[in-house]
Design an enzyme around this catalytic site. Structure first.
Site, PDB file in Angstrom:
ATOM      1  N   ASP A  45      23.047  -6.374  39.615  1.00  0.00           N
ATOM      2  CA  ASP A  45      24.396  -5.826  39.495  1.00  0.00           C
ATOM      3  C   ASP A  45      24.900  -6.001  38.067  1.00  0.00           C
ATOM      4  O   ASP A  45      24.445  -6.900  37.347  1.00  0.00           O
ATOM      5  CB  ASP A  45      25.352  -6.535  40.454  1.00  0.00           C
ATOM      6  CG  ASP A  45      25.077  -6.205  41.912  1.00  0.00           C
ATOM      7  OD1 ASP A  45      24.511  -5.133  42.175  1.00  0.00           O
ATOM      8  OD2 ASP A  45      25.428  -7.029  42.784  1.00  0.00           O
ATOM      9  N   TYR A  74      17.930 -17.589  42.304  1.00  0.00           N
ATOM     10  CA  TYR A  74      19.220 -17.297  41.694  1.00  0.00           C
ATOM     11  C   TYR A  74      20.059 -18.572  41.634  1.00  0.00           C
ATOM     12  O   TYR A  74      19.971 -19.434  42.512  1.00  0.00           O
ATOM     13  CB  TYR A  74      20.008 -16.275  42.519  1.00  0.00           C
ATOM     14  CG  TYR A  74      19.397 -14.908  42.627  1.00  0.00           C
ATOM     15  CD1 TYR A  74      19.725 -13.903  41.718  1.00  0.00           C
ATOM     16  CD2 TYR A  74      18.505 -14.601  43.662  1.00  0.00           C
ATOM     17  CE1 TYR A  74      19.171 -12.634  41.838  1.00  0.00           C
ATOM     18  CE2 TYR A  74      17.954 -13.333  43.784  1.00  0.00           C
ATOM     19  CZ  TYR A  74      18.293 -12.359  42.857  1.00  0.00           C
ATOM     20  OH  TYR A  74      17.752 -11.104  42.975  1.00  0.00           O
ATOM     21  N   ASP A  88      32.228  -9.407  45.373  1.00  0.00           N
ATOM     22  CA  ASP A  88      32.062 -10.137  44.115  1.00  0.00           C
ATOM     23  C   ASP A  88      33.320  -9.969  43.263  1.00  0.00           C
ATOM     24  O   ASP A  88      34.288  -9.305  43.672  1.00  0.00           O
ATOM     25  CB  ASP A  88      30.800  -9.699  43.369  1.00  0.00           C
ATOM     26  CG  ASP A  88      30.826  -8.228  42.922  1.00  0.00           C
ATOM     27  OD1 ASP A  88      31.916  -7.625  42.883  1.00  0.00           O
ATOM     28  OD2 ASP A  88      29.746  -7.700  42.616  1.00  0.00           O
ATOM     29  N   ARG A 180      25.576 -11.501  46.995  1.00  0.00           N
ATOM     30  CA  ARG A 180      26.984 -11.224  47.327  1.00  0.00           C
ATOM     31  C   ARG A 180      27.228 -11.399  48.825  1.00  0.00           C
ATOM     32  O   ARG A 180      28.288 -11.862  49.251  1.00  0.00           O
ATOM     33  CB  ARG A 180      27.355  -9.799  46.914  1.00  0.00           C
ATOM     34  CG  ARG A 180      27.554  -9.609  45.430  1.00  0.00           C
ATOM     35  CD  ARG A 180      27.970  -8.184  45.131  1.00  0.00           C
ATOM     36  NE  ARG A 180      26.886  -7.236  45.300  1.00  0.00           N
ATOM     37  CZ  ARG A 180      27.040  -5.983  45.729  1.00  0.00           C
ATOM     38  NH1 ARG A 180      28.241  -5.537  46.070  1.00  0.00           N
ATOM     39  NH2 ARG A 180      26.018  -5.172  45.821  1.00  0.00           N
TER      40      ARG A 180
END
Length: 309
Positions: A45, A74, A88, A180
């Site tokens: 993203d 992540y 988000d 997310r």
């Protein structure tokens, strides 16, 4: 930026995507360096940064195999007490709630509950498609987006630290996991809502962030691009390599399976489903192959040709 006169390269550019631009924007900039045949192995993203695997030339054929059996790692930050339409920090706030009753133990326990195999709702603002249209396009047009569910596997999840309402975390997960969605689910479990505010991809199988190149450095010195990429024959380091003689090379190029010889694989016993990279005697990439039975005989079946025509 003017088009570069560099020749087409073949390999994987491990890029450290910066926060802000889309993955497509970053890839387009690399494309202008004479790399007309280009792809990727999983986008990020705009708000996210970290490992973005850019596939050049013949390595675009590897996209379906790079994550074969692998995971992604992540780390990021989640803010409690707020929910947005995109799940988000990029989206519009749709609700707020009191988080003051939430303890650090509550948060740590909820994050640890991510671990395992589960089903995850795909965000409405995502590139997942419905009848050929990305969900984010439907959402931006105010149209109803169908609920899509994805099966995911998470092998590690932990709270790194927290100063509530902000929480730092790390997660190791299967490809296709929406972080997310994990943030959103955390807010639901805690009863106060939550949004993802920062995200860093530290690892995308089989490459890590310490192998990544900064986009600005790549663009500033195009002549060094060849030296920055991982060669095609080394792009799948977890796959064994097998060199073939000229006759076997010709057969492979004609789609003929190569007989399995244990001696060529350090006397490895035959087992179906072993994947390998076939090379010419000179070490040039020839094909991706997999062990199978053909007409009752063990062979290397050709998955994808890698030679330049």
């Amino acid at each position: 930026m003017a088009e570069s006169t560099l020749s087409q390269l073949h390999g994987v550019l491990v890029l450290n995507k910066p926060k802000g631009p889309t993955s497509a924007h970053c890839i387009a900039k690399v494309k202008r360096l004479g790399q007309k045949k280009i792809g990727h192995a999983g986008t990020l993203d705009p708000m996210a940064q970290g490992v973005l695997l850019v596939l050049l030339g013949q390595s675009t054929k590897l996209s379906g195999y790079l994550m074969d059996g692998g995971e992604k790692v992540y780390s990021g930050t989640i803010e409690l007490g707020r929910t947005t339409d995109t799940w988000d920090d990029e989206g519009e706030t749709v609700s707020t709630a009191d988080w003051s009753g939430v303890t650090l133990k509550d948060v740590a326990n909820a994050i640890s509950e991510w671990i395992g195999t589960s089903e995850q709702q795909v965000p409405s603002y995502s590139a997942a498609k419905h009848k050929g249209q990305p969900l984010y396009k439907l959402a931006r047009e105010g149209k109803e987006t169908p609920v899509k569910i994805r099966r995911i596997d998470i092998s590690q999840a932990e709270m790194l630290n927290a100063e509530l309402p902000l929480v730092r975390f790390r997660v190791r997960c299967s490809s296709g996991t929406y972080i997310r969605s994990l943030a959103h689910s955390l807010g639901t479990r805690l009863g106060c809502g939550a949004v993802l505010t920062e995200l860093l991809r530290e690892y995308s199988h089989p490459f890590s962030l310490d192998e990544a190149h900064e986009l600005d450095d790549v663009l500033a010195d195009p002549a060094e691009l060849a030296g920055r990429i991982v060669s095609l024959e080394n792009a799948l380091p977890h796959w064994p390599k097998l060199r073939l003689d000229a006759a076997a090379e010709a057969d492979v190029k004609n789609g003929i399976p190569h007989p399995y010889d244990p001696a060529e694989m350090a006397n490895m016993p035959f087992d179906e489903g072993i994947k390998a990279i076939l090379l010419t005697m000179a070490g040039e990439p020839l094909a991706l192959a997999e062990t199978q039975y053909k007409n009752g005989a063990p062979v290397w079946a050709i998955l994808r040709g890698l030679w330049n025509t």
